[in-house]
Design a protein around this motif. Structure first.
Motif, PDB file in Angstrom:
ATOM      1  N   LEU A   1      -5.444  -1.861 -13.505  1.00  0.00           N
ATOM      2  CA  LEU A   1      -4.450  -0.798 -13.967  1.00  0.00           C
ATOM      3  C   LEU A   1      -3.365  -0.843 -12.594  1.00  0.00           C
ATOM      4  CD1 LEU A   1      -2.740   0.527 -15.967  1.00  0.00           C
ATOM      5  CD2 LEU A   1      -3.837   2.493 -15.236  1.00  0.00           C
ATOM      6  N   THR A   2      -3.975  -0.787 -11.479  1.00  0.00           N
ATOM      7  CA  THR A   2      -3.376  -0.551 -10.014  1.00  0.00           C
ATOM      8  C   THR A   2      -2.957  -1.820  -9.510  1.00  0.00           C
ATOM      9  OG1 THR A   2      -5.642  -0.412  -9.145  1.00  0.00           O
ATOM     10  CG2 THR A   2      -4.430   1.630  -9.540  1.00  0.00           C
TER      11      THR A   2
ATOM     12  N   HIS B   1     -13.666   0.164  -0.162  1.00  0.00           N
ATOM     13  CA  HIS B   1     -12.052  -0.340  -0.252  1.00  0.00           C
ATOM     14  C   HIS B   1     -11.969  -0.632  -1.649  1.00  0.00           C
ATOM     15  CE1 HIS B   1     -12.399  -0.959   3.883  1.00  0.00           C
ATOM     16  NE2 HIS B   1     -13.401  -1.736   3.807  1.00  0.00           N
ATOM     17  N   ALA B   2     -12.117   0.504  -2.760  1.00  0.00           N
ATOM     18  CA  ALA B   2     -11.977   0.232  -4.170  1.00  0.00           C
ATOM     19  C   ALA B   2     -10.665   0.194  -4.420  1.00  0.00           C
ATOM     20  CB  ALA B   2     -12.442   1.563  -4.715  1.00  0.00           C
ATOM     21  N   THR B   3      -9.585   0.750  -3.802  1.00  0.00           N
ATOM     22  CA  THR B   3      -8.185   0.542  -4.021  1.00  0.00           C
ATOM     23  C   THR B   3      -7.576   0.494  -2.812  1.00  0.00           C
ATOM     24  OG1 THR B   3      -6.482   1.439  -5.094  1.00  0.00           O
ATOM     25  CG2 THR B   3      -7.958   2.961  -4.532  1.00  0.00           C
ATOM     26  N   PRO B   4      -6.214  -0.186  -2.482  1.00  0.00           N
ATOM     27  CA  PRO B   4      -5.562  -0.068  -1.615  1.00  0.00           C
ATOM     28  C   PRO B   4      -4.666   1.034  -1.305  1.00  0.00           C
ATOM     29  CG  PRO B   4      -4.781  -1.745  -2.872  1.00  0.00           C
ATOM     30  CD  PRO B   4      -5.891  -1.362  -3.512  1.00  0.00           C
ATOM     31  N   HIS B   5      -4.641   1.536  -2.667  1.00  0.00           N
ATOM     32  CA  HIS B   5      -3.541   2.628  -2.860  1.00  0.00           C
ATOM     33  C   HIS B   5      -4.018   4.185  -2.439  1.00  0.00           C
ATOM     34  CE1 HIS B   5      -1.515  -0.931  -3.937  1.00  0.00           C
ATOM     35  NE2 HIS B   5      -2.303  -1.046  -5.044  1.00  0.00           N
ATOM     36  N   GLY B   6      -5.058   4.590  -2.231  1.00  0.00           N
ATOM     37  CA  GLY B   6      -5.562   5.726  -1.819  1.00  0.00           C
ATOM     38  C   GLY B   6      -6.399   6.346  -2.751  1.00  0.00           C
TER      39      GLY B   6
ATOM     40  N   CYS C   1       0.846  -1.303   0.013  1.00  0.00           N
ATOM     41  CA  CYS C   1      -0.036  -0.031   0.030  1.00  0.00           C
ATOM     42  C   CYS C   1       0.880   1.061   0.051  1.00  0.00           C
ATOM     43  CB  CYS C   1      -1.055  -0.088   1.397  1.00  0.00           C
ATOM     44  SG  CYS C   1      -2.185  -1.189   1.067  1.00  0.00           S
ATOM     45  N   ARG C   2       0.497   2.101  -0.829  1.00  0.00           N
ATOM     46  CA  ARG C   2       1.031   3.599  -0.727  1.00  0.00           C
ATOM     47  C   ARG C   2       0.224   4.348   0.108  1.00  0.00           C
ATOM     48  NH1 ARG C   2       2.655   6.596  -6.335  1.00  0.00           N
ATOM     49  NH2 ARG C   2       4.268   4.908  -6.136  1.00  0.00           N
TER      50      ARG C   2
ATOM     51  N   PRO D   1       1.095   0.370  -7.626  1.00  0.00           N
ATOM     52  CA  PRO D   1       0.425   1.103  -6.362  1.00  0.00           C
ATOM     53  C   PRO D   1       0.158   2.313  -6.709  1.00  0.00           C
ATOM     54  CG  PRO D   1       2.670   0.645  -5.912  1.00  0.00           C
ATOM     55  CD  PRO D   1       2.665   0.301  -7.157  1.00  0.00           C
ATOM     56  N   LEU D   2      -1.076   2.800  -7.482  1.00  0.00           N
ATOM     57  CA  LEU D   2      -1.400   3.859  -8.047  1.00  0.00           C
ATOM     58  C   LEU D   2      -2.336   4.718  -7.179  1.00  0.00           C
ATOM     59  CD1 LEU D   2      -1.009   3.238 -11.946  1.00  0.00           C
ATOM     60  CD2 LEU D   2       0.727   4.423 -10.277  1.00  0.00           C
ATOM     61  N   PRO D   3      -2.488   5.896  -6.649  1.00  0.00           N
ATOM     62  CA  PRO D   3      -3.655   6.394  -6.042  1.00  0.00           C
ATOM     63  C   PRO D   3      -4.646   6.746  -7.247  1.00  0.00           C
ATOM     64  CG  PRO D   3      -1.973   8.214  -6.301  1.00  0.00           C
ATOM     65  CD  PRO D   3      -1.128   6.645  -6.662  1.00  0.00           C
TER      66      PRO D   3
END
Length: 827
Positions: free
Chosen positions: A770-771, A791-796, A659-660, A775-777
């Protein structure tokens, strides 16, 4: 038109040469909006980005080009803006695309050297092994003295001094030898049985010393050899050093002549050339032997062992021969695929021959059906069955290979083919050229054409050459729609395949100038489609629903592109998928128990679609975009629509994809402004038309900011206006089926974030996909943030007050700009 086109190139080249980068950028930005110069403008923008030290510009422009153009030029240019493993991956793809290009090869070799230096001990050993394997592959043949001199430093590094290679070119013996400059001039020694001869080098080149290599001398061998008996092993040495490619089996320079049958032409031989692949070969032979009782056409099974290095395989073959199951011929020296097949054809002269690869499986009365097709018309030369991996005769679509089939899967498909395509007029179709994985060759055609051309390189394209020769004599080639043969593919040649294909295709294009046009016409017309679909429907109706849809879901998602549908099928939830492949075409595909596909023209094939969906237990279709929902209502009003919903798997963090921490908008804007950045834009065509996106693009252009937007979905009406800004590029990662290039960009293109323009299911699926690799926001306008799934993405997820909040001042593009960093690495 051509004068205008040439002027564009000369003008841009002159501006870059004068370091007038701002003027060059203005010219190229205009070129982006003209369909005649669009692709060339992308390449020049890549060159401009390199010269002006603007890597993000180069990456943005070239990433669009490399997804739409098969040449490796864009890949090579973009690799120069990257470092480390990313650059290495791009150079590897450049080589894969153009393995016969010496410049691409040397760049890849250089990348392998750097990659080895940066890895640990085990990784270094793997890179060194790959490096040496690549050098040996290209040591024979070498195009000319200049190519040999270019590759000489790599040969010296990887193979050591002295080293050399030798090969046959027609009736001439060619080769090269590399040694220390102060070594004695070599004498090439030729040993053929009891004959011995010496030959002096034809040319000599002095190579200057470098910091890590001594001065060297390159010697070039080019000698006519007359009276050399075919098949004679020729040992070639230079000052006692055996050259790569030696011992060389001297091949004939023309296809061997084969006598016509003196008796009935209905005798059949199944000919299997063997080199490697123990398990695959034995499985193939066992499937052929098991089918003998089911065929009324008697046939012999002849195996030719091409000096296999696998002792276990050779012993197994010998046991089969001792037990009387096969007729086995051993070659004392490796002669390659073409030489081995020609040797086998001589052994089988006068018979019909089914040339069968050792990595295939057959089923049932396959020989009877191929044999009947071959003699259904008087001028047939060859017959090729359907296969999971069979070029024009591939089951999914022409030239689209699928995964290997198990014996049980093959049996089901072959039985379905025999039943579905067993009626008169449906058993076969004329095709442009046969495919050598399983190729029935009629005895009278073999007598006319002779065998395979031995001047071609190692086993790819030789069957096409044979078929094109037969065309010239008025012969035809058929595809047997009532036979399926499983083909694994790539067991013998592996990574070498693409190189050998490219080498032989260059020869075939010279010999048969219209062959490519004929092949492409056959590919576009796809006369095999009706037979494939009859087979698939027969097969589908014999499968339990639990096999086709293990989850038991009664709805199926409809996607905007085949690539998105395939990703859905590859996910844990994907078993069936629909794709709108055009305004009047819909494709239904599945992944269980193996890949299958059916396409429908609407509205005329609407009833067939309804029937197939009903047979599969599908009661609802779930659109993944608003546009698809509207289209579905108009095109298929009788099909029930399920409400759109997000179709994202639960997002979790893994050690491979940490995770970022969420990045503040201020930090992100500053980073994009100061370093330059690539922002992927996920959204449907109607979302791309919103004025805020155009405003953002124009603001980026006005301030000459080094931030570029990459549109994942092409086709918007506003696309031209966005592209004309010079800061927006169409990079259809989400929709392209060019898997190698898509994976390359997905993993290594230094993206900074994903900008979401809407929260339609297809958009969310694209952003999530893509993410997975980076690890892309996600950048999401505030009014959409509440519609995101938990929790759509763990990267923000970064809410944006407006799209224009990404824009910031940045220095203009000029020759004095200092190099910028991309993702923290020096470009």
């Amino acid at each position: 038109m051509q004068e205008t086109f040439d002027h564009f190139h000369r003008h841009v080249e002159a501006l870059i040469g004068k370091r007038d980068y701002a003027a060059a950028l203005a010219c190229l930005t205009g070129g982006l909006s003209d369909h005649r110069t669009h692709h060339d403008a992308l390449l020049w923008l890549g060159v401009l980005g390199l010269h002006a030290q603007r890597p993000a510009l180069a990456q943005a422009a070239l990433s669009e080009r490399l997804l739409s153009e098969p040449k490796a030029q864009a890949v090579s240019l973009i690799a120069r803006t990257l470092t480390g493993s990313a650059a290495h991956a791009y150079w590897q793809e450049a080589y894969r695309s153009e393995p016969t290009n010496t410049l691409t090869l040397t760049a890849y070799l250089t990348s392998l050297q750097h990659n080895a230096a940066e890895q640990g001990q085990s990784g270094k050993q793997r890179s060194q092994q790959q490096y040496q394997q690549l050098l040996k592959r290209h040591a024979t043949p070498v195009a000319d003295v200049q190519a040999a001199a270019t590759l000489a430093p790599f040969f010296a590094h990887g193979l050591g001094l002295p080293c050399g290679g030798v090969w046959q070119h027609g009736n001439r013996l060619k080769g090269w030898y590399l040694a220390h400059a102060d070594s004695a001039a070599p004498t090439f020694t030729l040993n053929a049985g009891n004959q011995r001869a010496t030959v002096a080098p034809a040319l000599t080149s002095q190579l200057a010393a470098t910091p890590d290599l001594p001065a060297m001398r390159l010697y070039w061998l080019d000698s006519a050899l007359k009276g050399m008996a075919e098949g004679t092993p020729l040992q070639v040495e230079a000052n006692g050093t055996a050259l790569l490619g030696s011992p060389l089996n001297w091949q004939p320079t023309a296809p061997p002549t084969l006598p016509a049958s003196k008796r009935s032409s209905h005798r059949v031989v199944v000919l299997v050339p063997v080199y490697k692949g123990h398990a695959e070969t034995i499985a193939c032979l066992e499937s052929v032997l098991a089918s003998q009782a089911e065929n009324t056409t008697p046939f012999r099974l002849v195996v030719v062992n091409d000096a296999s290095p696998d002792n276990e395989l050779v012993n197994a073959l010998q046991q089969l021969a001792t037990n009387g199951h096969i007729e086995l011929h051993h070659q004392a020296h490796n002669q390659g695929f073409i030489g081995t097949v020609n040797n086998g054809l001589r052994q089988c002269a006068g018979n019909n021959v089914i040339l069968l690869n050792a990595d295939t499986l057959v089923h049932g009365d396959w020989v009877d059906r191929l044999h009947t097709a071959a003699y259904r018309h008087p001028h047939v030369a060859s017959v090729t069955p359907l296969s999971n991996n069979g070029e024009l005769m591939s089951l999914l679509a022409p030239c689209e290979p699928a995964a290997a089939l198990t014996p049980a899967q093959l049996a089901q498909l072959d039985n379905a083919a025999a039943k579905a395509n067993g009626h008169a007029g449906e058993q076969n179709v004329e095709i442009d050229t046969g495919c050598g994985f399983c190729l029935y060759l009629r005895s009278d055609a073999l007598a006319e054409q002779g065998g395979l051309d031995p001047t071609l390189t190692r086993g790819y394209g030789e069957e096409s050459d044979w078929c094109y020769r037969a065309h010239r004599n008025g012969r035809h080639h058929l595809g047997a729609l009532n036979v399926v043969v499983a083909h694994q593919g790539g067991v013998s040649f592996g990574d070498e395949k693409r190189l050998r294909v490219k080498q032989n295709l260059a020869v075939l294009e010279q010999r048969y100038p219209y062959a490519e046009q004929r092949f492409n016409t056959c590919l576009a017309n796809d006369p095999m489609q009706p037979g494939r679909y009859r087979l698939m429907r027969q097969w589908l109706r014999c499968q339990p629903l639990a096999q086709l849809r293990p989850s038991g879901l009664t709805n199926v998602a409809i996607w905007p592109s085949v690539a998105q549908a395939e990703r859905s099928l590859n996910s844990t939830a994907g078993e069936l998928a629909l794709t709108r492949t055009s305004q009047q075409q819909l494709t239904l595909s599945g992944s269980h128990p193996h890949a299958w596909r059916l396409t429908y023209r609407l509205p005329e094939q609407r009833a067939a679609l309804h029937a197939d969906l009903h047979a599969l237990g599908v009661t609802q279709v779930m659109p993944t975009t608003v546009a698809l929902s509207h289209w579905l209502t108009a095109a298929l009003p009788a099909i029930a629509q399920a409400p759109m919903q997000a179709m994202l798997p639960a997002a979790t963090s893994t050690p491979e994809s940490p995770c970022r921490p969420p990045v503040s908008l201020t930090q992100l804007s500053k980073r994009l402004a100061n370093q330059g950045g690539l922002v992927a834009v996920a959204g449907q065509s109607e979302s791309l038309q919103q004025p805020a996106l155009t405003e953002l693009a124009n603001t980026l252009a006005k301030h000459q900011q080094a931030t570029y937007l990459l549109l994942l979905t092409p086709g918007s009406q506003a696309e031209n206006a966005l592209i004309s800004s010079g800061h927006v590029y169409t990079v259809p990662l989400a929709m392209s089926r060019w898997d190698e290039r898509v994976t390359l960009c997905q993993r290594h293109l230094p993206l900074n974030a994903v900008l979401l323009l809407d929260t339609q299911p297809a958009t969310l699926a694209d952003a999530h996909w893509l993410t997975q690799q980076q690890p892309l926001p996600w950048l999401v306008p505030e009014h959409l943030a509440t519609y995101l799934p938990p929790h759509a993405t763990p990267h923000g997820v970064i809410p944006l007050p407006s799209l224009t909040s990404l824009a910031a001042n940045a220095p203009p593009l000029s020759a004095s700009n200092t190099p910028r960093k991309v993702s923290g690495k020096q470009a």
